[in-house]
Motif scaffolding. Structure first.
Motif, mmCIF file in Angstrom:
data_model
loop_
_atom_site.group_PDB
_atom_site.id
_atom_site.type_symbol
_atom_site.label_atom_id
_atom_site.label_comp_id
_atom_site.label_asym_id
_atom_site.label_seq_id
_atom_site.Cartn_x
_atom_site.Cartn_y
_atom_site.Cartn_z
ATOM 1 N N GLU A 77 -12.877 -42.425 10.353
ATOM 2 C CA GLU A 77 -12.218 -41.267 9.767
ATOM 3 C C GLU A 77 -12.278 -40.015 10.618
ATOM 4 O O GLU A 77 -11.981 -38.929 10.144
ATOM 5 N N SER A 78 -12.621 -40.120 11.883
ATOM 6 C CA SER A 78 -12.771 -38.920 12.704
ATOM 7 C C SER A 78 -11.462 -38.146 12.849
ATOM 8 O O SER A 78 -11.435 -36.940 12.661
ATOM 9 N N MET A 79 -10.369 -38.817 13.197
ATOM 10 C CA MET A 79 -9.085 -38.137 13.366
ATOM 11 C C MET A 79 -8.006 -38.779 12.510
ATOM 12 O O MET A 79 -6.904 -38.290 12.433
ATOM 13 N N GLN A 80 -8.294 -39.914 11.890
ATOM 14 C CA GLN A 80 -7.410 -40.658 11.015
ATOM 15 C C GLN A 80 -6.053 -41.006 11.628
ATOM 16 O O GLN A 80 -5.020 -40.853 10.983
ATOM 17 N N PRO A 81 -6.019 -41.472 12.876
ATOM 18 C CA PRO A 81 -4.742 -41.912 13.438
ATOM 19 C C PRO A 81 -4.373 -43.285 12.879
ATOM 20 O O PRO A 81 -5.228 -44.021 12.386
ATOM 21 N N ASP A 82 -3.093 -43.620 12.963
ATOM 22 C CA ASP A 82 -2.658 -44.965 12.596
ATOM 23 C C ASP A 82 -3.069 -45.961 13.679
ATOM 24 O O ASP A 82 -3.348 -47.116 13.390
ATOM 25 N N HIS A 83 -3.064 -45.494 14.922
ATOM 26 C CA HIS A 83 -3.455 -46.320 16.065
ATOM 27 C C HIS A 83 -4.019 -45.393 17.133
ATOM 28 O O HIS A 83 -3.452 -44.343 17.404
ATOM 29 N N ASP A 84 -5.137 -45.788 17.713
ATOM 30 C CA ASP A 84 -5.748 -44.962 18.751
ATOM 31 C C ASP A 84 -6.542 -45.865 19.680
ATOM 32 O O ASP A 84 -7.599 -46.373 19.317
ATOM 33 N N ASN A 85 -6.011 -46.107 20.856
ATOM 34 C CA ASN A 85 -6.623 -46.996 21.830
ATOM 35 C C ASN A 85 -6.613 -46.302 23.189
ATOM 36 O O ASN A 85 -5.646 -45.633 23.529
ATOM 37 N N ALA A 86 -7.690 -46.442 23.951
ATOM 38 C CA ALA A 86 -7.762 -45.763 25.242
ATOM 39 C C ALA A 86 -8.430 -46.648 26.281
ATOM 40 O O ALA A 86 -9.220 -47.533 25.956
ATOM 41 N N SER A 87 -8.081 -46.381 27.535
ATOM 42 C CA SER A 87 -8.742 -47.060 28.648
ATOM 43 C C SER A 87 -9.031 -46.037 29.733
ATOM 44 O O SER A 87 -8.327 -45.032 29.869
ATOM 45 N N MET A 88 -10.094 -46.311 30.477
ATOM 46 C CA MET A 88 -10.438 -45.525 31.655
ATOM 47 C C MET A 88 -10.633 -46.518 32.788
ATOM 48 O O MET A 88 -11.299 -47.542 32.613
ATOM 49 N N GLN A 89 -10.036 -46.199 33.938
ATOM 50 C CA GLN A 89 -10.161 -47.078 35.088
ATOM 51 C C GLN A 89 -10.456 -46.250 36.328
ATOM 52 O O GLN A 89 -9.830 -45.212 36.550
ATOM 53 N N VAL A 90 -11.407 -46.730 37.117
ATOM 54 C CA VAL A 90 -11.789 -46.079 38.364
ATOM 55 C C VAL A 90 -11.181 -46.888 39.507
ATOM 56 O O VAL A 90 -11.406 -48.095 39.618
ATOM 57 N N VAL A 91 -10.402 -46.208 40.357
ATOM 58 C CA VAL A 91 -9.707 -46.861 41.455
ATOM 59 C C VAL A 91 -10.196 -46.249 42.770
ATOM 60 O O VAL A 91 -10.134 -45.028 42.951
ATOM 61 N N ALA A 92 -10.700 -47.086 43.656
ATOM 62 C CA ALA A 92 -11.171 -46.602 44.951
ATOM 63 C C ALA A 92 -10.015 -46.008 45.743
ATOM 64 O O ALA A 92 -8.896 -46.513 45.715
ATOM 65 N N ASP A 93 -10.316 -44.924 46.440
ATOM 66 C CA ASP A 93 -9.332 -44.249 47.281
ATOM 67 C C ASP A 93 -10.051 -43.843 48.565
ATOM 68 O O ASP A 93 -10.208 -42.671 48.870
ATOM 69 N N GLY A 94 -10.572 -44.846 49.262
ATOM 70 C CA GLY A 94 -11.426 -44.618 50.424
ATOM 71 C C GLY A 94 -12.881 -44.835 50.027
ATOM 72 O O GLY A 94 -13.183 -45.223 48.909
ATOM 73 N N GLU A 95 -13.789 -44.585 50.984
ATOM 74 C CA GLU A 95 -15.213 -44.833 50.735
ATOM 75 C C GLU A 95 -15.871 -43.781 49.864
ATOM 76 O O GLU A 95 -16.791 -44.087 49.111
ATOM 77 N N ALA A 96 -15.444 -42.544 49.965
ATOM 78 C CA ALA A 96 -16.106 -41.459 49.242
ATOM 79 C C ALA A 96 -15.150 -40.705 48.332
ATOM 80 O O ALA A 96 -15.345 -39.532 48.041
ATOM 81 N N GLN A 97 -14.121 -41.390 47.885
ATOM 82 C CA GLN A 97 -13.123 -40.766 47.012
ATOM 83 C C GLN A 97 -12.591 -41.842 46.071
ATOM 84 O O GLN A 97 -12.475 -43.010 46.443
ATOM 85 N N CYS A 98 -12.283 -41.438 44.851
ATOM 86 C CA CYS A 98 -11.671 -42.362 43.906
ATOM 87 C C CYS A 98 -10.775 -41.591 42.946
ATOM 88 O O CYS A 98 -10.757 -40.361 42.949
ATOM 89 N N ARG A 99 -10.037 -42.351 42.160
ATOM 90 C CA ARG A 99 -9.206 -41.768 41.117
ATOM 91 C C ARG A 99 -9.680 -42.304 39.779
ATOM 92 O O ARG A 99 -10.049 -43.486 39.675
#
Length: 136
Positions: A77-99
């Protein structure tokens, strides 16, 4: 259904960022301190308390360590949406950088604006938290 997609660059390795993002139980408090004030695990869910007082119950859906992707659904009951789904993905963008790519699908569509605003704010905190001084 509204689909909100936000992406940021983080000046840290994908492995370092994934170590935090992929931590379902404590990840929100670790990645966005101050924006998130508490995270606790309750069965197959986590209860996330935000600085503005919002409390969200997020059910674990899946995790893929190979692709560095975690999926969760906001339930209860936090926000009472009909549908609420999420994803987080970490994508490498070189050795010391990512998205970090955060996708949030929600119904009704009118929740897209406040959720998108909250995501933008949260991502700014995540970028600062997990950036160049992370782990120092």
């Amino acid at each position: 259904m509204a689909s909100i997609r936000k992406e940021i660059s983080i000046r840290s390795s994908a492995e370092e960022v994934w170590e935090v993002i992929g931590d379902f139980g404590a990840g929100p408090s670790r990645m966005a301190p101050g924006f998130v004030v508490d995270t606790r695990v309750d069965g197959d869910s986590r209860v996330v308390t935000f600085a503005d007082g919002t409390v969200a119950r997020e059910r674990f859906v899946s995790i893929d360590h190979e692709t560095r992707r975690i999926v969760y659904a906001v339930v209860g009951e936090s926000m009472q949406p009909d549908h609420d789904n999420a994803s987080m993905q970490v994508v490498a963008d070189g050795e010391a950088q990512c998205r970090l790519v955060w996708v949030h699908d929600v119904l009704p569509d009118d929740l897209a604006t406040p959720i998108g605003t909250a995501m933008t704010h949260g991502l700014a905190v995540i970028q600062k938290t997990l950036g160049p001084t992370h782990g120092s």
